[in-house]
Design an enzyme around this catalytic site. Structure first.
Site, PDB file in Angstrom:
ATOM      1  N   GLN A 118     -42.407  75.792   7.455  1.00 49.54           N
ATOM      2  CA  GLN A 118     -40.817  75.339   7.020  1.00 49.54           C
ATOM      3  C   GLN A 118     -39.915  75.538   8.295  1.00 49.54           C
ATOM      4  O   GLN A 118     -38.969  75.746   8.290  1.00 49.54           O
ATOM      5  CB  GLN A 118     -40.823  75.961   5.871  1.00 49.54           C
ATOM      6  CG  GLN A 118     -40.762  74.943   4.845  1.00 49.54           C
ATOM      7  CD  GLN A 118     -40.701  75.374   3.777  1.00 49.54           C
ATOM      8  OE1 GLN A 118     -39.632  75.498   3.316  1.00 49.54           O
ATOM      9  NE2 GLN A 118     -41.325  76.250   2.562  1.00 49.54           N
ATOM     10  N   ASP A 169     -39.666  79.025  14.624  1.00 49.89           N
ATOM     11  CA  ASP A 169     -40.199  79.560  15.437  1.00 49.89           C
ATOM     12  C   ASP A 169     -41.292  80.216  15.830  1.00 49.89           C
ATOM     13  O   ASP A 169     -41.070  81.099  16.866  1.00 49.89           O
ATOM     14  CB  ASP A 169     -39.251  81.177  14.346  1.00 49.89           C
ATOM     15  CG  ASP A 169     -40.474  81.284  12.976  1.00 49.89           C
ATOM     16  OD1 ASP A 169     -40.394  82.153  12.380  1.00 49.89           O
ATOM     17  OD2 ASP A 169     -41.990  81.491  13.346  1.00 49.89           O
ATOM     18  N   HIS A 221     -39.957  71.065   9.700  1.00 48.94           N
ATOM     19  CA  HIS A 221     -38.229  71.222  10.321  1.00 48.94           C
ATOM     20  C   HIS A 221     -37.907  71.160  11.374  1.00 48.94           C
ATOM     21  O   HIS A 221     -36.912  71.967  12.090  1.00 48.94           O
ATOM     22  CB  HIS A 221     -37.672  72.404   8.818  1.00 48.94           C
ATOM     23  CG  HIS A 221     -37.600  72.273   7.877  1.00 48.94           C
ATOM     24  ND1 HIS A 221     -37.569  73.282   6.907  1.00 48.94           N
ATOM     25  CD2 HIS A 221     -38.429  71.571   7.403  1.00 48.94           C
ATOM     26  CE1 HIS A 221     -37.891  73.052   5.942  1.00 48.94           C
ATOM     27  NE2 HIS A 221     -37.946  71.397   5.579  1.00 48.94           N
ATOM     28  N   CYS A 250     -27.058  64.558  28.393  1.00 48.31           N
ATOM     29  CA  CYS A 250     -28.036  63.915  28.432  1.00 48.31           C
ATOM     30  C   CYS A 250     -27.248  62.921  29.431  1.00 48.31           C
ATOM     31  O   CYS A 250     -26.073  62.672  29.147  1.00 48.31           O
ATOM     32  CB  CYS A 250     -28.326  62.742  27.328  1.00 48.31           C
ATOM     33  SG  CYS A 250     -29.928  62.100  27.409  1.00 48.31           S
ATOM     34  N   GLY A 253     -44.245  83.233   1.574  1.00 45.39           N
ATOM     35  CA  GLY A 253     -43.151  83.178   1.956  1.00 45.39           C
ATOM     36  C   GLY A 253     -42.320  82.137   1.641  1.00 45.39           C
ATOM     37  O   GLY A 253     -41.373  82.430   2.739  1.00 45.39           O
ATOM     38  N   ASN A 284     -45.817  86.407  -2.287  1.00 43.74           N
ATOM     39  CA  ASN A 284     -44.499  86.389  -2.318  1.00 43.74           C
ATOM     40  C   ASN A 284     -43.917  87.380  -2.263  1.00 43.74           C
ATOM     41  O   ASN A 284     -44.874  88.475  -3.524  1.00 43.74           O
ATOM     42  CB  ASN A 284     -43.540  85.467  -2.638  1.00 43.74           C
ATOM     43  CG  ASN A 284     -42.129  85.064  -2.514  1.00 43.74           C
ATOM     44  OD1 ASN A 284     -41.644  86.208  -3.155  1.00 43.74           O
ATOM     45  ND2 ASN A 284     -41.758  83.777  -1.629  1.00 43.74           N
TER      46      ASN A 284
HETATM   47  N1  APR Z   1     -43.214  88.311   2.621  1.00 39.25           N
HETATM   48  C1  APR Z   1     -43.712  87.046   1.368  1.00 39.25           C
HETATM   49  N2  APR Z   1     -42.427  87.074   1.474  1.00 39.25           N
HETATM   50  C2  APR Z   1     -41.437  87.641   1.241  1.00 39.25           C
HETATM   51  C3  APR Z   1     -41.293  88.122   2.589  1.00 39.25           C
HETATM   52  C4  APR Z   1     -42.657  88.569   2.734  1.00 39.25           C
HETATM   53  N3  APR Z   1     -42.069  89.911   3.997  1.00 39.25           N
HETATM   54  N4  APR Z   1     -39.663  88.568   2.385  1.00 39.25           N
HETATM   55  C5  APR Z   1     -39.358  87.751   1.765  1.00 39.25           C
HETATM   56  N5  APR Z   1     -40.023  86.680   1.245  1.00 39.25           N
HETATM   57  C6  APR Z   1     -40.083  85.452   0.493  1.00 39.25           C
HETATM   58  C7  APR Z   1     -38.482  85.439  -0.323  1.00 39.25           C
HETATM   59  O1  APR Z   1     -38.973  86.181  -1.589  1.00 39.25           O
HETATM   60  C8  APR Z   1     -38.489  83.889  -0.564  1.00 39.25           C
HETATM   61  O2  APR Z   1     -38.862  83.528  -2.100  1.00 39.25           O
HETATM   62  O3  APR Z   1     -39.529  84.449   0.658  1.00 39.25           O
HETATM   63  C9  APR Z   1     -38.602  83.844   0.853  1.00 39.25           C
HETATM   64  C10 APR Z   1     -37.553  82.697   1.564  1.00 39.25           C
HETATM   65  O4  APR Z   1     -37.222  81.948   1.001  1.00 39.25           O
HETATM   66  P1  APR Z   1     -36.226  80.656   1.670  1.00 39.25           P
HETATM   67  O5  APR Z   1     -35.191  82.308   2.518  1.00 39.25           O
HETATM   68  O6  APR Z   1     -35.349  80.153   0.683  1.00 39.25           O
HETATM   69  O7  APR Z   1     -36.373  80.873   3.101  1.00 39.25           O
HETATM   70  P2  APR Z   1     -37.572  79.129   2.870  1.00 39.25           P
HETATM   71  O8  APR Z   1     -38.142  78.536   1.745  1.00 39.25           O
HETATM   72  O9  APR Z   1     -38.561  79.120   4.477  1.00 39.25           O
HETATM   73  O10 APR Z   1     -36.391  77.852   3.262  1.00 39.25           O
HETATM   74  C11 APR Z   1     -36.551  76.223   3.252  1.00 39.25           C
HETATM   75  O11 APR Z   1     -34.604  75.910   3.323  1.00 39.25           O
HETATM   76  O12 APR Z   1     -32.514  76.563   4.642  1.00 39.25           O
HETATM   77  C12 APR Z   1     -33.494  76.317   5.153  1.00 39.25           C
HETATM   78  O13 APR Z   1     -34.332  74.857   6.326  1.00 39.25           O
HETATM   79  C13 APR Z   1     -34.704  75.987   5.920  1.00 39.25           C
HETATM   80  O14 APR Z   1     -37.161  76.148   6.530  1.00 39.25           O
HETATM   81  C14 APR Z   1     -35.768  76.731   5.662  1.00 39.25           C
HETATM   82  C15 APR Z   1     -35.715  76.251   4.348  1.00 39.25           C
END
Ligand code: APR
Length: 245
Positions: free
Chosen positions: A99, A102, A117, A145, A184, A210
């Site tokens: 997702q 980067d 994404h 563009c 994550g 996580n």
């Molecule tokens: N190792 C493992 N897990 C981690 C770490 C780490 N070092 N640091 C944070 N986390 C976990 C957090 O506990 C959380 O559950 O990573 C998760 C990040 O969740 P979000 O911030 O919600 O990110 P994500 O799930 O990727 O979001 C999905 O939402 O905002 C939109 O488009 C954006 O792709 C993104 C989508």
């Protein structure tokens, strides 16, 4: 942290494994996550920054934010989490379904990647969809563009469809996976998070990594509550020492 021997056994018998990743895998590279304690969305409003209407209303502000994120990403490096996933390609048919926008999985050496994404390194015209992947010039404001349309980052905003080929690729990988790692992600954003149940229904073993519990913890076969950059190398180490015996 103990790595269950039964998971290592499953790994020894596995052929294809999938890593479904979210912002948490890049947290240790210094890239902020979206939700959780220091999450971006606690400070900024996704409705003002990550949707098409907001972009058309105030493209300067939206670009200012993406250029700020791009700067953080360019100053960061893949961490042991990204690197271990790339190394596992030496032992398995590995697919990354991310997702994240980067590009860190690619920079770590992962080959088979589906970006659900988008990717912050790509841009395209909001009107004619022509791609502009070179460095953009903001000296006279938001770049346009040839057709006159505004150029936008190739990222999926809320309310937008996921890139079809990427999602279909992720879905196929989930259905064919022996082991489906969920690393994550808070697993609350759909349709991406739906791949977890797709993998489960196809008989894959679900392994969650996580720092805390998530929406899918109850359906995971294994949950490791720790940082991806430490748990993944441990699993690889345990696997390597087991296959050596
Ligand atoms: N190792 C493992 N897990 C981690 C770490 C780490 N070092 N640091 C944070 N986390 C976990 C957090 O506990 C959380 O559950 O990573 C998760 C990040 O969740 P979000 O911030 O919600 O990110 P994500 O799930 O990727 O979001 C999905 O939402 O905002 C939109 O488009 C954006 O792709 C993104 C989508």
């Amino acid at each position: 942290m103990n790595i269950d021997q039964s998971l290592i056994e499953k790994l020894i018998n596995a052929r294809s494994i999938v890593f479904f990743t979210g912002a948490g895998i890049s947290a240790e590279s210094g890239i902020p996550t979206f939700r959780g304690k220091d999450g971006i969305w606690n400070k900024l409003k996704p409705e003002e920054l990550a949707n098409f209407g907001a972009f058309m209303k105030n493209p300067d502000m939206v670009w200012e934010w993406y250029n700020h994120r791009k700067k953080i990403i360019h100053e960061s490096q893949p961490n042991q989490g990204h690197i271990t996933i790339a190394e596992l390609q030496n032992f398995f048919d590995v697919t990354v379904v991310t997702q994240n926008i980067d590009n860190l999985h690619r920079r770590a050496g992962s080959k088979k990647i589906f970006e659900l994404h988008g990717n912050i390194e790509r841009n395209y015209c909001a009107e004619c969809k022509k791609f502009y992947n070179e460095e953009l010039d903001f000296s006279s404001g938001v770049p346009k563009c040839f057709c006159g349309g505004l150029i936008r980052p190739d990222v999926v905003w809320f309310g937008e469809f996921l890139p079809e080929a990427q999602f279909e690729g992720g879905e196929k990988a989930a259905k064919n996976s022996d082991i489906f790692f969920i690393v994550g992600t808070s697993a609350v954003v759909y349709p991406a998070a739906g791949l977890v149940s797709t993998a489960k229904q196809s008989g894959a073993t679900l392994v969650e990594i996580n720092i805390g519990e998530t929406e899918i913890s109850s359906s995971a076969d294994y949950s490791f509550f720790g940082k991806a950059g430490s748990v993944l190398p441990k699993i690889l180490h345990e696997y390597k020492s087991s296959v050596k015996q």
